[in-house]
Write a protein that holds these residues in place. Structure first.
Motif, PDB file in Angstrom:
ATOM      1  N   ALA A 198     101.331 -21.281  56.224  1.00 15.93           N
ATOM      2  CA  ALA A 198     101.403 -20.276  55.259  1.00 15.93           C
ATOM      3  C   ALA A 198      99.798 -21.628  53.889  1.00 15.93           C
ATOM      4  O   ALA A 198      99.238 -22.503  54.595  1.00 15.93           O
ATOM      5  N   ASP A 199      99.928 -20.812  53.404  1.00 18.68           N
ATOM      6  CA  ASP A 199      99.463 -21.190  52.229  1.00 18.68           C
ATOM      7  C   ASP A 199      99.482 -21.762  51.243  1.00 18.68           C
ATOM      8  O   ASP A 199     100.747 -22.531  51.874  1.00 18.68           O
ATOM      9  N   PHE A 200      99.014 -22.900  50.372  1.00 20.79           N
ATOM     10  CA  PHE A 200      99.662 -23.683  49.625  1.00 20.79           C
ATOM     11  C   PHE A 200     100.339 -23.108  48.456  1.00 20.79           C
ATOM     12  O   PHE A 200     100.095 -22.134  47.914  1.00 20.79           O
ATOM     13  N   ARG A 201     101.978 -23.353  48.704  1.00 21.98           N
ATOM     14  CA  ARG A 201     102.242 -22.755  47.554  1.00 21.98           C
ATOM     15  C   ARG A 201     103.436 -24.402  46.356  1.00 21.98           C
ATOM     16  O   ARG A 201     103.450 -25.023  46.397  1.00 21.98           O
ATOM     17  N   THR A 224      99.446 -18.648  45.137  1.00 20.43           N
ATOM     18  CA  THR A 224      99.241 -19.177  46.704  1.00 20.43           C
ATOM     19  C   THR A 224      97.961 -19.752  46.774  1.00 20.43           C
ATOM     20  O   THR A 224      96.859 -19.039  45.737  1.00 20.43           O
ATOM     21  N   TYR A 225      97.286 -20.555  47.577  1.00 17.95           N
ATOM     22  CA  TYR A 225      95.674 -20.989  48.239  1.00 17.95           C
ATOM     23  C   TYR A 225      95.859 -21.283  49.475  1.00 17.95           C
ATOM     24  O   TYR A 225      97.251 -21.622  49.713  1.00 17.95           O
ATOM     25  N   PHE A 226      95.098 -20.583  49.659  1.00 17.58           N
ATOM     26  CA  PHE A 226      94.813 -20.916  51.077  1.00 17.58           C
ATOM     27  C   PHE A 226      94.357 -22.147  51.868  1.00 17.58           C
ATOM     28  O   PHE A 226      94.489 -22.872  52.490  1.00 17.58           O
ATOM     29  N   ALA A 227      93.452 -22.871  50.421  1.00 23.07           N
ATOM     30  CA  ALA A 227      92.881 -24.144  51.386  1.00 23.07           C
ATOM     31  C   ALA A 227      93.173 -24.811  50.375  1.00 23.07           C
ATOM     32  O   ALA A 227      92.481 -24.806  49.170  1.00 23.07           O
TER      33      ALA A 227
END
Length: 241
Positions: free
Chosen positions: A170-173, A203-206
Motif C-alpha cells: 500500500a501507499d502512504f495515506r 497517497t504516496y508510494f515511497a
C-alpha cells in the motif's frame, strides 16, 4: 348532498390540522444537550509516519501517544520488521520538513477552533483550553491538574494525525483519529467516542516522495482531519429541534 358533506368534512379537518400546527409551534423546544462545553485539546501538533503492515490492536492507542494510536487503527510496527526508532526518525524528519515550509504547526488548534465554531452554530457556548496530551483509553482519559470551568461540561479531546502504509504493497495515506470524552463540571464521565479515518487524502508510494512533497501531504492531513468535525457533531452534538 353527499358532495357538500364531503367538502365540509375536509374543511373541518384542514382547520383542525392548522390548529394543531399552531399549537405545536408554541411548544417549548427540546433542551439542548451539552449546552456549555469546554474543549480541552492537546495543543502540541505531532505528525507520525508509519511504514508498516496492518494488524489492528484494539485498546492500544491511548497508551503510547500518537504512534500507539496509529498502531491501533491499522499499522502494526512489528509486521514489517520496522523499529520504533525508525518511526520516530521518519516522523521527526517529516514534521521538520513541514515546519520549514509551513512554519509552526497549528493543526490541533485549528481543529479545536473548527469544532468550537460548529458547536457555537448550534447555539452552544464553547470555551477552548489548550493542554498537554491526555493519557489513557478514551473512556478513562486523564489529565493531571485538570479543573473544569464552573457551569461547563468538559470535552477531553485527543487528536492524532499522520501517514501510514497499512499493508506491504500500500501507499502512504493520511491516518486520522479523534478521540474525546465528555465529563460534567465535576469531571464525572458522561460519554466517550472516537472518529477514525484512513481511506482518503493524497497517497504516496515511497517515504522519500512523502518527504519531498510535504507541503501537499500536510494539506491532505489537514483536510482529512477537518472532515471529521461533522461526524463528531452528528455523534454527540445534535442541533436543537
Amino acid at each position: 348532498m353527499k358532495r357538500i358533506i364531503t367538502v365540509c368534512t375536509i374543511a373541518v379537518m384542514l382547520v383542525a390540522c392548522a390548529g394543531r400546527s399552531k399549537q405545536a409551534s408554541n411548544e417549548e423546544p427540546e433542551p439542548l444537550s451539552h449546552p456549555r462545553v469546554e474543549i480541552v485539546y492537546n495543543a502540541k501538533s505531532e505528525l507520525t509516519v508509519l511504514d508498516t503492515g496492518a494488524t489492528p490492536t484494539a485498546g492500544f492507542g491511548g497508551l503510547l501517544g500518537p504512534v500507539g494510536v496509529l498502531v491501533a487503527i491499522g499499522a502494526d510496527v512489528a509486521s514489517r520488521s520496522n523499529s520504533m526508532d525508525q518511526v520516530a526518525s521518519r516522523s521527526k524528519r517529516f514534521q521538520q520538513a513541514i515546519e520549514e515550509s509551513q512554519g509552526e504547526l497549528t493543526l490541533h488548534r485549528e481543529y479545536a477552533e473548527r469544532l468550537a465554531e460548529a458547536l457555537r452554530a448550534t447555539g452552544r457556548e464553547v470555551k477552548l483550553t489548550p493542554s498537554d496530551r491526555v493519557t489513557g483509553a478514551a473512556r478513562k482519559m486523564e489529565l493531571a491538574g485538570l479543573r473544569a470551568t464552573p457551569g461547563y461540561e468538559v470535552m477531553l479531546l485527543r487528536i492524532t494525525a499522520g501517514y501510514g502504509a497499512p499493508s506491504l504493497t500500500a501507499d502512504f495515506r493520511p491516518i486520522i483519529t479523534v478521540e474525546y470524552a465528555l465529563r460534567d463540571d465535576k469531571l464525572q464521565p458522561i460519554t466517550w467516542n472516537s472518529v477514525m479515518s484512513n481511506r482518503g487524502g493524497p497517497t504516496y508510494f515511497a517515504y522519500d516522495t512523502l518527504l519531498k512533497e510535504n507541503k501537499a501531504a500536510y494539506e491532505g492531513v489537514r483536510q482529512e482531519l477537518f472532515a471529521t468535525v461533522g461526524r463528531v457533531m452528528n455523534n454527540d452534538f445534535p442541533k436543537q429541534e
